[in-house]
Design a protein around this motif. Structure first.
Motif, short mmCIF file in Angstrom:
data_model
loop_
_atom_site.label_atom_id
_atom_site.label_comp_id
_atom_site.label_asym_id
_atom_site.label_seq_id
_atom_site.Cartn_x
_atom_site.Cartn_y
_atom_site.Cartn_z
N ASP A 88 -5.74 -5.39 -1.90
CA ASP A 88 -7.05 -5.81 -1.97
C ASP A 88 -8.47 -4.82 -2.49
N THR A 106 -7.77 -5.41 -7.00
CA THR A 106 -9.29 -6.15 -7.43
C THR A 106 -10.43 -5.94 -7.23
N THR A 107 -10.75 -4.81 -5.87
CA THR A 107 -12.01 -4.99 -6.11
C THR A 107 -12.20 -3.88 -7.30
N ARG A 120 -0.30 -8.18 -7.24
CA ARG A 120 -1.94 -7.94 -7.45
C ARG A 120 -2.13 -8.23 -9.05
#
Length: 132
Positions: free
Chosen positions: A45, A48-49, A73
């Motif tokens: 995550d 991704t950010t 990802r």
């Protein structure tokens, strides 16, 4: 003085989620063109950010070697990172399926240097083994 930094090598520092969040929030790292996170425990995550968000606006090179779990990802995030013009990418020993690798390759439109090394002699397939 951080505004002058263009290459940031954070390889193998065992950074945690708090340090990663501080990196994203630091406005003084806006001139970083090359970022190495190899060997750290990068959460999907957070990656991704980083890729999709506004942090590190000058980023042209990323080193995620030895982060085997990030293949799916990367395949999901890179197509959404249209504002990024990555020219250098080190994905040595990152595990990709054929579809994921195809998405990654299609997203790296300006790449000049791409690393996809695998560990020879392990008996395990490398990143290009099943590419259709």
């Amino acid at each position: 003085q951080l505004e002058r930094v263009t290459r940031l090598d954070l390889a193998n520092l065992n950074l945690g989620p708090h340090e990663f969040d501080q990196l994203l929030a630091c406005p003084h790292l806006s001139n970083v063109t090359d970022l190495s996170l190899r060997g750290n425990r990068v959460l999907p995550d957070w990656l991704t950010t980083l890729l999709v968000g506004p942090s590190f606006p000058a980023l042209e090179g990323i080193d995620l070697a030895d982060l085997a779990h990030l293949g799916p990802r990367l395949a999901a995030a890179l197509p959404r990172a249209r504002h990024r013009a990555l020219k250098r990418a080190n994905f040595d020993r990152v595990v990709f399926g054929s579809d994921d690798l195809t998405r990654v390759l299609n997203s790296l439109k300006e790449v000049e240097e791409l690393r996809l090394a695998w560990i020879p002699g392990t008996g395990r397939p490398g990143p290009l083994t099943y590419l259709h």
